[in-house]
Scaffold this active site. Structure first.
Site, PDB file in Angstrom:
ATOM      1  N   PRO A   2       8.646  -7.902   3.257  1.00  0.00           N
ATOM      2  CA  PRO A   2       7.357  -7.850   3.971  1.00  0.00           C
ATOM      3  C   PRO A   2       6.621  -6.555   3.696  1.00  0.00           C
ATOM      4  O   PRO A   2       7.215  -5.480   3.603  1.00  0.00           O
ATOM      5  CB  PRO A   2       7.773  -7.953   5.442  1.00  0.00           C
ATOM      6  CG  PRO A   2       9.150  -7.357   5.477  1.00  0.00           C
ATOM      7  CD  PRO A   2       9.788  -7.733   4.168  1.00  0.00           C
ATOM      8  N   CYS A  17     -22.987   3.945  -4.751  1.00  0.00           N
ATOM      9  CA  CYS A  17     -24.087   3.332  -5.479  1.00  0.00           C
ATOM     10  C   CYS A  17     -23.667   1.981  -6.062  1.00  0.00           C
ATOM     11  O   CYS A  17     -23.591   1.798  -7.275  1.00  0.00           O
ATOM     12  CB  CYS A  17     -24.570   4.273  -6.579  1.00  0.00           C
ATOM     13  SG  CYS A  17     -26.152   3.792  -7.280  1.00  0.00           S
ATOM     14  N   TYR A  50      -2.930  -1.964   2.374  1.00  0.00           N
ATOM     15  CA  TYR A  50      -3.902  -2.101   1.284  1.00  0.00           C
ATOM     16  C   TYR A  50      -5.231  -1.423   1.629  1.00  0.00           C
ATOM     17  O   TYR A  50      -6.306  -1.906   1.304  1.00  0.00           O
ATOM     18  CB  TYR A  50      -4.101  -3.581   0.930  1.00  0.00           C
ATOM     19  CG  TYR A  50      -2.784  -4.243   0.596  1.00  0.00           C
ATOM     20  CD1 TYR A  50      -2.088  -3.885  -0.549  1.00  0.00           C
ATOM     21  CD2 TYR A  50      -2.211  -5.175   1.453  1.00  0.00           C
ATOM     22  CE1 TYR A  50      -0.859  -4.438  -0.843  1.00  0.00           C
ATOM     23  CE2 TYR A  50      -0.982  -5.738   1.171  1.00  0.00           C
ATOM     24  CZ  TYR A  50      -0.308  -5.367   0.021  1.00  0.00           C
ATOM     25  OH  TYR A  50       0.919  -5.920  -0.260  1.00  0.00           O
TER      26      TYR A  50
END
Length: 463
Positions: free
Chosen positions: A315, A388, A416
């Protein structure tokens, strides 16, 4: 969905219970996320007297101390999920190997190592991190499609528990390196069972179109090939079908295919010691309804108990996602005729999941006001960064009551998040902090701009 909270959490806090009991309300203008209802479903987060806390520290205090953008993790929440996994599978021999790629901060790894976790790695660098954090190589499985000879040599010399082999040529390379070192390399084959995990295509790993693993119909032949290799020790079988799975059915389908292979291998005299079912169990980011770890275990245990092998799990997301938040402040509000933009000091370089995966993550205020109890008084905002790129957004069309300098928390950011951050637009990466009760510690300092180009050099060859 319920918005129930403990009494301490809702003191003087607008709970919206009378007009919007659910976590989310979709309107023509945008999506409203009920902050108190959301945090009731998340570990370590709660509103107290209208102020958001992680464990026993206010988010305001943490932002004042460490500035923003900043990742904050709850030690309590990380350890609790690990313990939940271990307790749920206590009836069988098992090893929980945390997937380091989800969040590789040394403090996170160290907390899990102290709790007894093993680790799933995909690079030499991740193995070095595990060792630096106090983890044991003997409790590490080495996954990944691109292991080099140097990676394999280092892992063998450290006493790695097992290589999850992803191709025939990798198997040949492992045998060659092991022979040069006069060692026996413990391996399992990562089998691609061609099971649809029904998840985002970028995080689906168990289909025949994916780069991972060895095809199910080729696995027996590759195992037979491995038996003829002088320095290979076959000890297990492995699969991993994807990430953010909210149902148990794909896991059961993959397990059934592995059991079939295990029986075929036994008929050919190849006896295994363990089965590795990978990771992938999903989490609740906003209003998803994933199965619990206990439900996951109850569904798998009958088959695993009959099988009689040691079971490994890998996990990652489910261990740390909801143990973390990303703090950010509103720099500029830019309302237009067509869209309202809240430009914050975090950006896609800090949290790329929304741009990369179209991930929906909750954005909630650090401090609630009376206006936050009235959806009609709110405006829809796109939460964007200063990078940008039009793809630089953290959330879209969110109903919020915003003002300049407001502090916001993006939940579900423990996995993440920081680990996938970058220095795009020459932006320093955020600080990381761990909280435990009333204690907090900087576990990664914020980068300075000077550090970003300190290793570079001007072109001077012909001067």
């Amino acid at each position: 969905m319920s918005n129930s909270t403990s009494p301490a959490d809702v003191t003087n806090t607008p709970t919206h219970a009378s007009n919007c009991p659910d976590v989310t309300v979709q309107t023509e203008q945008g999506l409203y996320i009920n902050p108190t209802a959301l945090t009731a479903h998340l570990p370590a987060l709660a509103y107290r007297n209208n102020t958001l806390y992680m464990e026993d520290i206010s988010i305001d205090e943490l932002a004042e101390r460490y500035a923003t953008p900043c990742y904050i993790y709850s030690k309590q929440a990380i350890v609790a999920v690990y313990q939940d996994y271990s307790d749920s599978f206590a009836a069988i021999e098992h090893q929980i190997c945390y997937a380091v790629k989800a969040n590789s901060n040394l403090a996170v790894l160290g907390v899990l190592a102290q709790a007894g976790a093993g680790f799933d790695i995909v690079s030499r660098g991740e193995l070095m991190r595990v060792l630096a954090a106090g983890g044991k190589a003997s409790k590490v499985v080495f996954s990944g499609v691109g292991k080099t000879a140097d990676d394999i040599e280092f892992a063998l010399n450290q006493g790695i528990s097992c290589f999850n082999v992803e191709s025939v040529n990798e198997l040949i390379l492992i045998n060659k390196v092991a022979q040069q070192l006069n060692k026996s390399a413990p391996i399992s084959l990562r089998v691609n069972p061609d099971v649809d995990a029904n998840t985002h295509p970028y995080i689906s790993t168990g289909l025949k179109d994916n780069k991972f693993g060895i095809a199910h119909d080729k696995a027996v032949a590759v195992y037979q090939q491995a038996t003829a290799m002088s320095h290979i020790d076959i000890i297990g079988i492995d699969c991993h079908i994807g990430s953010q799975l909210t149902e148990v059915a794909p896991f059961i389908a993959a397990l059934d295919k592995l059991i079939e292979l295990i029986q075929n291998l036994a008929d050919k005299g190849i006896q295994l010691k363990h089965i590795d079912l990978g990771g992938g169990l999903g989490v609740r980011y906003i209003d998803e309804a994933p199965i619990t770890i206990a439900e996951f275990a109850q569904a798998l245990l009958p088959k695993l108990t009959t099988l009689g092998l040691k079971v490994f799990f890998e996990p990652g997301r489910s261990m740390v996602a909801n143990a973390g938040i990303l703090l950010t402040r509103v720099d500029i509000l830019k309302p237009t005729e067509h869209k309202n933009f809240a430009i914050v000091d975090a950006a896609m370089n800090d949290l790329i999941r929304p741009a990369l995966y179209q991930a929906e993550m909750a954005v909630i205020p650090a401090v609630l006001s009376s206006v936050d109890a009235d959806i009609e008084a709110m405006q829809a905002w796109d939460i964007v960064g200063a990078i940008c790129e039009t793809g630089d957004f953290l959330a879209k069309d969110r109903l919020l009551n915003l003002a300049g300098n407001d502090l916001l928390a993006i939940t579900g950011a423990g996995a993440y998040g920081m680990v996938m951050s970058s220095n795009y637009n020459t932006r320093p990466r955020a600080a990381e902090v761990m909280v435990a009760g009333t204690q907090h510690q900087l576990i990664r300092k914020r980068e300075s701009i000077e550090e970003l180009y300190a290793s570079e050099a001007l072109w001077s060859a012909y001067q």
